[in-house]
Design a protein around this motif. Structure first.
Motif, mmCIF file in Angstrom:
data_model
loop_
_atom_site.group_PDB
_atom_site.id
_atom_site.type_symbol
_atom_site.label_atom_id
_atom_site.label_comp_id
_atom_site.label_asym_id
_atom_site.label_seq_id
_atom_site.Cartn_x
_atom_site.Cartn_y
_atom_site.Cartn_z
ATOM 1 N N LEU A 170 0.833 -1.198 0.000
ATOM 2 C CA LEU A 170 0.000 0.000 0.000
ATOM 3 C C LEU A 170 0.868 1.247 0.000
ATOM 4 N N PHE A 171 0.546 2.185 -0.913
ATOM 5 C CA PHE A 171 1.232 3.478 -0.950
ATOM 6 C C PHE A 171 0.360 4.515 -0.244
ATOM 7 N N THR A 172 0.885 5.087 0.833
ATOM 8 C CA THR A 172 0.214 6.159 1.558
ATOM 9 C C THR A 172 1.234 6.853 2.454
ATOM 10 N N GLU A 173 0.993 8.111 2.750
ATOM 11 C CA GLU A 173 1.871 8.873 3.629
ATOM 12 C C GLU A 173 1.197 9.208 4.948
ATOM 13 N N GLY A 190 3.764 2.298 2.962
ATOM 14 C CA GLY A 190 4.655 3.440 3.078
ATOM 15 C C GLY A 190 4.392 4.441 1.982
ATOM 16 N N GLY A 191 5.251 5.475 1.952
ATOM 17 C CA GLY A 191 5.065 6.562 1.002
ATOM 18 C C GLY A 191 6.134 6.579 -0.070
ATOM 19 N N ALA A 192 6.621 7.788 -0.379
ATOM 20 C CA ALA A 192 7.582 7.971 -1.467
ATOM 21 C C ALA A 192 8.917 7.301 -1.193
ATOM 22 N N GLU A 193 9.196 6.974 0.064
ATOM 23 C CA GLU A 193 10.475 6.332 0.372
ATOM 24 C C GLU A 193 10.582 4.919 -0.202
ATOM 25 N N LEU A 194 9.452 4.341 -0.644
ATOM 26 C CA LEU A 194 9.464 2.985 -1.207
ATOM 27 C C LEU A 194 9.754 2.974 -2.712
ATOM 28 N N ILE A 195 9.778 4.151 -3.338
ATOM 29 C CA ILE A 195 9.935 4.201 -4.788
ATOM 30 C C ILE A 195 11.298 3.682 -5.223
ATOM 31 N N GLN A 196 12.346 4.198 -4.632
ATOM 32 C CA GLN A 196 13.695 3.792 -5.049
ATOM 33 C C GLN A 196 13.973 2.320 -4.769
ATOM 34 N N ASP A 206 2.908 -8.812 -5.154
ATOM 35 C CA ASP A 206 2.006 -9.326 -6.193
ATOM 36 C C ASP A 206 1.051 -8.245 -6.687
ATOM 37 N N PHE A 207 0.610 -7.376 -5.780
ATOM 38 C CA PHE A 207 -0.309 -6.292 -6.136
ATOM 39 C C PHE A 207 0.125 -5.025 -5.414
ATOM 40 N N TYR A 208 -0.153 -3.882 -6.054
ATOM 41 C CA TYR A 208 0.168 -2.579 -5.485
ATOM 42 C C TYR A 208 -1.111 -1.746 -5.451
ATOM 43 N N VAL A 209 -1.453 -1.227 -4.289
ATOM 44 C CA VAL A 209 -2.634 -0.386 -4.122
ATOM 45 C C VAL A 209 -2.182 0.948 -3.539
ATOM 46 N N ALA A 210 -3.035 1.956 -3.685
ATOM 47 C CA ALA A 210 -2.643 3.291 -3.243
ATOM 48 C C ALA A 210 -3.873 4.121 -2.942
#
Length: 329
Positions: A170-173, A190-196, A206-210
């Motif tokens: 899950l993407f959230t800040e 987590g948030g933007a820190e997971l991008i890199q 397997d799946f990405y939600v936001a």
């Protein structure tokens, strides 16, 4: 001697007269003759054809009509009242051994097709836990040359195929949303820190939600995740975090391939026939819900098969519930 002019002068005068006559005769196309040689007749070219007309500009509508006329339409033949199908030998073969092209294809009911798959597995001594697949051809055409958009769907199968849960990120800040996600079974939140780390292949799921607020910051991951990138159409973007996680943790995903085909696993062959039918019905109902109800049947052809068996055609309308059939009508 004075009475006679100079012979050379007379000769020149005669030749000048003859040369002038010759030029006049050549201009009108009449052959001339001299004492020495014959001059060939001058051939004046004659145009025997009319000037080519300029082609008129053909409108697009006229060209489209001509193209439609050239396209050969399939001949629809009604075989209901015939003693045998058109171009075939008979409706059914008399013997167990026959040539397939001489008889119409057998369309089984879904339950009979599953029973035949189980029978083939026992006769071939193949693994009993092999996957069962369904292959659907969809009629994606709509009115006015429009088409149903290719879709990706995730459903809950009544009898899951996988024994392990899917990993969902899950993407959230928001700290509170991260806590809710962890309690709901998210593999990571987590948030933007997971991008890199995702770009470096250190983290995967397997799946990405936001949640909607963080989507602009996730654009660097679009080329990396591709089809797994969170989208509202897939149900992977929203504010109901527990619902999204519950769907994707145990959900089964399938998509439209090659413009009009759905090919996906629905069960394992060692499952009871009722469980396989229930999973098949869930897939078919979700597929048929993607098309407007007033456009008629959505599934043109349905095939079921196992990993080692032959493909069996079955009637998809028998699997759909009555409520779904009414909506299609």
């Amino acid at each position: 001697m004075d009475r006679f002019p100079n012979m050379a002068t007379c000769t020149r005068t005669v030749w000048k007269v003859l040369a002038g006559c010759r030029r006049h005769l050549l201009s009108v196309g009449i052959p001339t003759y001299t004492g020495v040689s014959q001059i060939a007749q001058r051939n004046i070219p004659v145009r025997t054809f009319a000037a080519a007309r300029t082609q008129k500009k053909v409108k697009k509508e006229e060209t489209e009509k001509e193209e439609k006329k050239e396209v050969k339409t399939k001949r629809v033949i009604d075989d209901k009242n015939r003693h045998k199908p058109y171009g075939k030998t008979a409706w059914k073969p008399v013997d167990d051994v026959y040539i397939l092209r001489f008889y119409p294809r057998t369309i089984h009911s879904a339950s009979d097709a599953i029973d035949l798959l189980k029978k083939y597995q026992a006769l071939d001594f193949t693994p009993c836990s092999q996957p069962v697949y369904v292959d659907l051809k969809l009629d994606m055409k709509l009115e006015k040359k429009k088409r149903v958009d290719a879709f990706i769907s995730t459903v809950h199968l009544p009898h899951p195929i996988k024994t392990e849960m899917n990993k969902v990120l899950l993407f959230t800040e928001d700290a509170n949303q991260i806590k809710v996600a962890q309690e709901s079974g998210a593999a990571l939140a987590g948030g933007a820190e997971l991008i890199q780390p995702i770009l470096d292949d250190e983290i995967s799921a397997d799946f990405y939600v936001a949640v909607p607020d963080i989507l602009p910051k996730l654009l660097p991951l679009k080329s990396k995740l591709r089809k797994k990138f969170p989208k509202s159409k897939r149900g992977s973007v929203g504010m109901d975090i527990p619902k999204m996680l519950n769907l994707f943790k145990s959900g089964h995903e399938f998509m439209v391939e090659s413009d009009c085909y759905v090919r996906t696993q629905i069960a394992l062959l060692d499952m009871p026939t009722e469980h396989i039918l229930a999973n098949l019905q869930t897939i078919l109902v979700d597929v048929c819900s993607r098309r407007p109800a007033d456009m008629g049947p959505f599934i043109e052809r349905a095939i079921i098969s196992s990993q080692t068996s032959e493909a069996l055609w079955f009637n998809s309308e028998d699997v759909l519930p009555k409520t779904a059939e009414k909506k299609k009508e």
